[in-house]
Design a protein around this motif. Structure first.
Motif, PDB file in Angstrom:
ATOM      1  N   TYR A  49       2.412   1.645  -3.543  1.00  0.00           N
ATOM      2  CA  TYR A  49       1.391   2.053  -4.498  1.00  0.00           C
ATOM      3  C   TYR A  49       1.042   3.521  -4.317  1.00  0.00           C
ATOM      4  CZ  TYR A  49      -3.109   2.136  -6.948  1.00  0.00           C
ATOM      5  OH  TYR A  49      -4.139   2.445  -7.789  1.00  0.00           O
ATOM      6  N   TYR A  50       0.788   3.933  -3.080  1.00  0.00           N
ATOM      7  CA  TYR A  50       0.391   5.316  -2.801  1.00  0.00           C
ATOM      8  C   TYR A  50       1.524   6.285  -3.116  1.00  0.00           C
ATOM      9  CZ  TYR A  50      -1.796   9.252  -0.454  1.00  0.00           C
ATOM     10  OH  TYR A  50      -2.345  10.467  -0.181  1.00  0.00           O
ATOM     11  N   THR A  51       2.753   5.913  -2.764  1.00  0.00           N
ATOM     12  CA  THR A  51       3.901   6.776  -3.048  1.00  0.00           C
ATOM     13  C   THR A  51       4.078   6.972  -4.547  1.00  0.00           C
ATOM     14  OG1 THR A  51       4.998   6.051  -1.026  1.00  0.00           O
ATOM     15  CG2 THR A  51       6.382   7.063  -2.708  1.00  0.00           C
ATOM     16  N   ILE A  99       0.836  -1.207   0.000  1.00  0.00           N
ATOM     17  CA  ILE A  99       0.000   0.000   0.000  1.00  0.00           C
ATOM     18  C   ILE A  99       0.866   1.250   0.000  1.00  0.00           C
ATOM     19  CG2 ILE A  99      -1.629   1.343   1.391  1.00  0.00           C
ATOM     20  CD1 ILE A  99      -2.888  -1.327   2.222  1.00  0.00           C
ATOM     21  N   PRO A 110      -7.504   8.980   1.978  1.00  0.00           N
ATOM     22  CA  PRO A 110      -6.923   9.048   3.326  1.00  0.00           C
ATOM     23  C   PRO A 110      -7.700   9.948   4.287  1.00  0.00           C
ATOM     24  CG  PRO A 110      -5.218   9.335   1.687  1.00  0.00           C
ATOM     25  CD  PRO A 110      -6.510   9.384   0.962  1.00  0.00           C
ATOM     26  N   TRP A 149       1.779   6.643  -6.805  1.00  0.00           N
ATOM     27  CA  TRP A 149       0.586   7.348  -7.283  1.00  0.00           C
ATOM     28  C   TRP A 149       0.678   8.847  -7.041  1.00  0.00           C
ATOM     29  CZ3 TRP A 149      -4.652   6.904  -4.350  1.00  0.00           C
ATOM     30  CH2 TRP A 149      -5.680   7.481  -5.090  1.00  0.00           C
ATOM     31  N   VAL A 150       1.139   9.235  -5.851  1.00  0.00           N
ATOM     32  CA  VAL A 150       1.118  10.638  -5.457  1.00  0.00           C
ATOM     33  C   VAL A 150       2.389  11.383  -5.859  1.00  0.00           C
ATOM     34  CG1 VAL A 150       1.050  12.172  -3.455  1.00  0.00           C
ATOM     35  CG2 VAL A 150      -0.482  10.238  -3.581  1.00  0.00           C
ATOM     36  N   PHE A 189      -4.122   3.375 -11.958  1.00  0.00           N
ATOM     37  CA  PHE A 189      -4.310   4.232 -10.808  1.00  0.00           C
ATOM     38  C   PHE A 189      -5.608   5.018 -10.940  1.00  0.00           C
ATOM     39  CE2 PHE A 189       0.214   3.564 -11.178  1.00  0.00           C
ATOM     40  CZ  PHE A 189       0.575   3.281  -9.877  1.00  0.00           C
ATOM     41  N   ALA A 192      -6.473  10.690  -4.289  1.00  0.00           N
ATOM     42  CA  ALA A 192      -5.274  10.561  -3.462  1.00  0.00           C
ATOM     43  C   ALA A 192      -5.415  11.327  -2.156  1.00  0.00           C
ATOM     44  CB  ALA A 192      -4.050  11.045  -4.226  1.00  0.00           C
TER      45      ALA A 192
END
Length: 80
Positions: A22-24, A19, A53, A26-27, A43, A49
């Protein structure tokens, strides 16, 4: 039991690392990639994004407040 605890710990670590990766990506990395690149189809849009959260944090905060409220009500009944 120790082997099962290690397996669960490894699984939780793997899920958390996945996770985070993936988030890193993506952002931080994806905004610098061209819009027609094939990676964009894996994505969600960028506005999610922030929304995901924040909504997860609000839900966690609500559950925490409900839990604290129940504990306070329970301790008040014990004293009375």
């Amino acid at each position: 039991m120790e082997l099962a605890d290690r397996a669960v710990g490894f699984l939780l670590s793997f899920i958390s690392l996945s996770i985070f990766t993936y988030y890193t990506f993506w952002v931080i990395i994806l905004p610098f990639v061209d819009d027609d690149h094939f990676a964009h189809k894996y994505f969600l849009p960028q506005e999610y994004a922030i929304m995901i959260p924040v909504s997860a944090g609000v839900a966690l905060l609500c559950l925490l407040c409900i839990f604290i409220g129940f504990v306070m009500l329970k301790s008040k009944k014990k004293k009375a």
